[in-house]
Design a protein around this motif. Structure first.
Motif, short mmCIF file in Angstrom:
data_model
loop_
_atom_site.label_atom_id
_atom_site.label_comp_id
_atom_site.label_asym_id
_atom_site.label_seq_id
_atom_site.Cartn_x
_atom_site.Cartn_y
_atom_site.Cartn_z
N TYR A 277 -8.99 8.27 -1.41
CA TYR A 277 -7.64 8.67 -1.79
C TYR A 277 -7.44 8.77 -3.30
N GLY A 278 -8.46 8.42 -4.07
CA GLY A 278 -8.33 8.48 -5.52
C GLY A 278 -7.28 7.52 -6.04
N ALA A 279 -7.19 6.34 -5.41
CA ALA A 279 -6.11 5.41 -5.74
C ALA A 279 -6.48 4.40 -6.81
N ARG A 280 -7.72 4.42 -7.28
CA ARG A 280 -8.12 3.44 -8.30
C ARG A 280 -8.34 4.12 -9.63
N GLU A 281 -7.96 3.42 -10.69
CA GLU A 281 -8.12 3.97 -12.04
C GLU A 281 -8.72 2.91 -12.94
N VAL A 282 -9.58 3.35 -13.84
CA VAL A 282 -10.17 2.43 -14.80
C VAL A 282 -9.24 2.31 -16.00
N ASP A 283 -9.01 1.08 -16.43
CA ASP A 283 -8.25 0.86 -17.65
C ASP A 283 -9.20 1.04 -18.82
N GLU A 284 -8.97 2.07 -19.61
CA GLU A 284 -9.92 2.43 -20.66
C GLU A 284 -10.03 1.38 -21.75
N GLU A 285 -9.00 0.58 -21.93
CA GLU A 285 -9.04 -0.43 -22.97
C GLU A 285 -9.81 -1.67 -22.53
N ARG A 286 -9.50 -2.14 -21.32
CA ARG A 286 -10.13 -3.37 -20.82
C ARG A 286 -11.41 -3.10 -20.04
N GLN A 287 -11.62 -1.83 -19.64
CA GLN A 287 -12.80 -1.44 -18.86
C GLN A 287 -12.90 -2.24 -17.56
N VAL A 288 -11.77 -2.29 -16.85
CA VAL A 288 -11.72 -2.88 -15.52
C VAL A 288 -10.99 -1.90 -14.60
N MET A 289 -11.26 -2.01 -13.31
CA MET A 289 -10.60 -1.15 -12.34
C MET A 289 -9.23 -1.71 -12.00
N THR A 290 -8.27 -0.82 -11.88
CA THR A 290 -6.89 -1.24 -11.59
C THR A 290 -6.35 -0.47 -10.40
N LYS A 291 -5.28 -0.98 -9.82
CA LYS A 291 -4.68 -0.36 -8.65
C LYS A 291 -3.36 -1.03 -8.34
N CYS A 292 -2.60 -0.42 -7.41
CA CYS A 292 -1.34 -1.01 -6.95
C CYS A 292 -1.59 -2.38 -6.35
N THR A 293 -0.74 -3.34 -6.71
CA THR A 293 -0.83 -4.70 -6.17
C THR A 293 0.33 -5.02 -5.23
N LEU A 294 1.18 -4.02 -4.96
CA LEU A 294 2.44 -4.25 -4.25
C LEU A 294 3.29 -5.28 -4.99
N CYS A 295 3.09 -5.34 -6.31
CA CYS A 295 3.83 -6.29 -7.16
C CYS A 295 3.74 -7.70 -6.59
N VAL A 296 2.49 -8.14 -6.34
CA VAL A 296 2.28 -9.44 -5.72
C VAL A 296 2.84 -10.58 -6.57
N ASP A 297 2.94 -10.35 -7.88
CA ASP A 297 3.50 -11.37 -8.75
C ASP A 297 5.03 -11.36 -8.74
N ARG A 298 5.60 -10.44 -8.03
CA ARG A 298 7.06 -10.31 -7.97
C ARG A 298 7.61 -10.66 -6.59
N ILE A 299 6.93 -10.23 -5.55
CA ILE A 299 7.47 -10.38 -4.19
C ILE A 299 7.49 -11.83 -3.72
N TYR A 300 6.70 -12.70 -4.39
CA TYR A 300 6.68 -14.11 -4.02
C TYR A 300 7.33 -15.00 -5.08
N ASP A 301 7.95 -14.39 -6.08
CA ASP A 301 8.55 -15.15 -7.18
C ASP A 301 9.90 -15.74 -6.75
N GLU A 302 9.92 -17.04 -6.53
CA GLU A 302 11.15 -17.69 -6.06
C GLU A 302 12.21 -17.79 -7.14
N GLN A 303 11.84 -17.48 -8.39
CA GLN A 303 12.85 -17.49 -9.45
C GLN A 303 13.69 -16.21 -9.44
N LEU A 304 13.25 -15.22 -8.70
CA LEU A 304 14.02 -13.98 -8.57
C LEU A 304 14.96 -14.08 -7.38
#
Length: 255
Positions: free
Chosen positions: A163-190
């Motif tokens: 699906y071509g859903a992954r992209e390399v971050d040219e600065e950090r040279q790591v693969m990136t992708k959608c995380t479904l905002c995993v750091d947001r959906i479980y944040d009890e402070q929100l």
């Protein structure tokens, strides 16, 4: 799983590659198990979080793209590089993109806006090809993630993803992708109303739904069932968790 991927992951081939690879020295101290439990290949999960996108009401405004970029570049997944942002050929890392194209023949033409990101497949081909184990699927909610500390930027996962859903971050040279905002959906402070992916919160037409597609009573499951939701490119046998709701063509009317 795709047949070509099954072939290259045959036990004999994997064993031969492992034998040829240099062996690392054993760790001096016990390594702690990761807090997140990883799903086994082909394992059926009780819960699968996903997006359901209504193509009938998406207007291609890119609010989902910009909100995703803003949240993730300043969150645990970021920063997301933008190279030569104001030059003739800018490039950047995005977890979500909207593809717009025309269909039909004049004068019966229509503009279609098609948002696309990682589909969090139930049988993700990006996971078994990763040589370091950086790419994995979570057992508790089915989200596919990348461990940046283990990623070496080899791009094998990008080649395996149909699906071509992954992209390399040219600065950090790591693969990136959608995380479904995993750091947001479980944040009890929100507030509970904000514990959803940034793209879902930002969509002005309500074209993006979020929830557990394995729960038959969830909003997303009902939408798929009642509106004829479908998976993207099912012939690849990856079982995408994200689903799309089809466009409903309204005949033109004259007054």
């Amino acid at each position: 799983m795709m047949q070509w991927l099954k072939d290259i992951l045959q036990p004999a081939v994997v064993a031969q590659a492992a034998a040829a690879a240099p062996r690392a020295a054993p760790p001096k101290a016990p390594v702690k198990a990761p807090a997140t439990v990883r799903a086994l290949p082909g394992e059926t999960l009780a819960k699968q979080l996903a997006l359901v996108i209504d193509l009938n009401v998406c207007v291609g405004c890119h609010a989902c793209v910009t909100s995703c970029k803003q949240w993730n570049t300043s969150g645990s997944a970021g920063p997301l590089a933008d190279m030569n942002a104001y030059a003739a050929n800018p490039t950047g890392t995005f977890f979500n993109r909207v593809q717009t194209y025309e269909s039909g023949s004049f004068p019966q033409t229509e503009t279609i806006h098609f948002p696309k990101s990682c589909l969090h497949c139930e049988d993700p081909p990006c996971v078994p090809v990763c040589p370091t184990g950086a790419s994995y699927k979570r057992k508790e909610d089915g989200i596919v993630l990348v461990d940046y500390d283990k990623c070496i930027g080899c791009k094998y996962c990008a080649w395996a993803c149909p699906y071509g859903a992954r992209e390399v971050d040219e600065e950090r040279q790591v693969m990136t992708k959608c995380t479904l905002c995993v750091d947001r959906i479980y944040d009890e402070q929100l507030p509970p109303a904000d514990r959803k992916p940034a793209c879902v919160s930002a969509c002005p037409t309500g074209a993006r739904l979020f929830g557990d597609v394995k729960d038959p009573d969830s909003e997303v499951s009902k939408a798929i069932r009642e509106r004829g939701g479908y998976a993207l490119m099912p012939e690849w046998e990856t079982q995408p968790a994200n689903q799309y709701l089809p466009r409903r063509i309204t005949p033109p009317s004259t007054h």
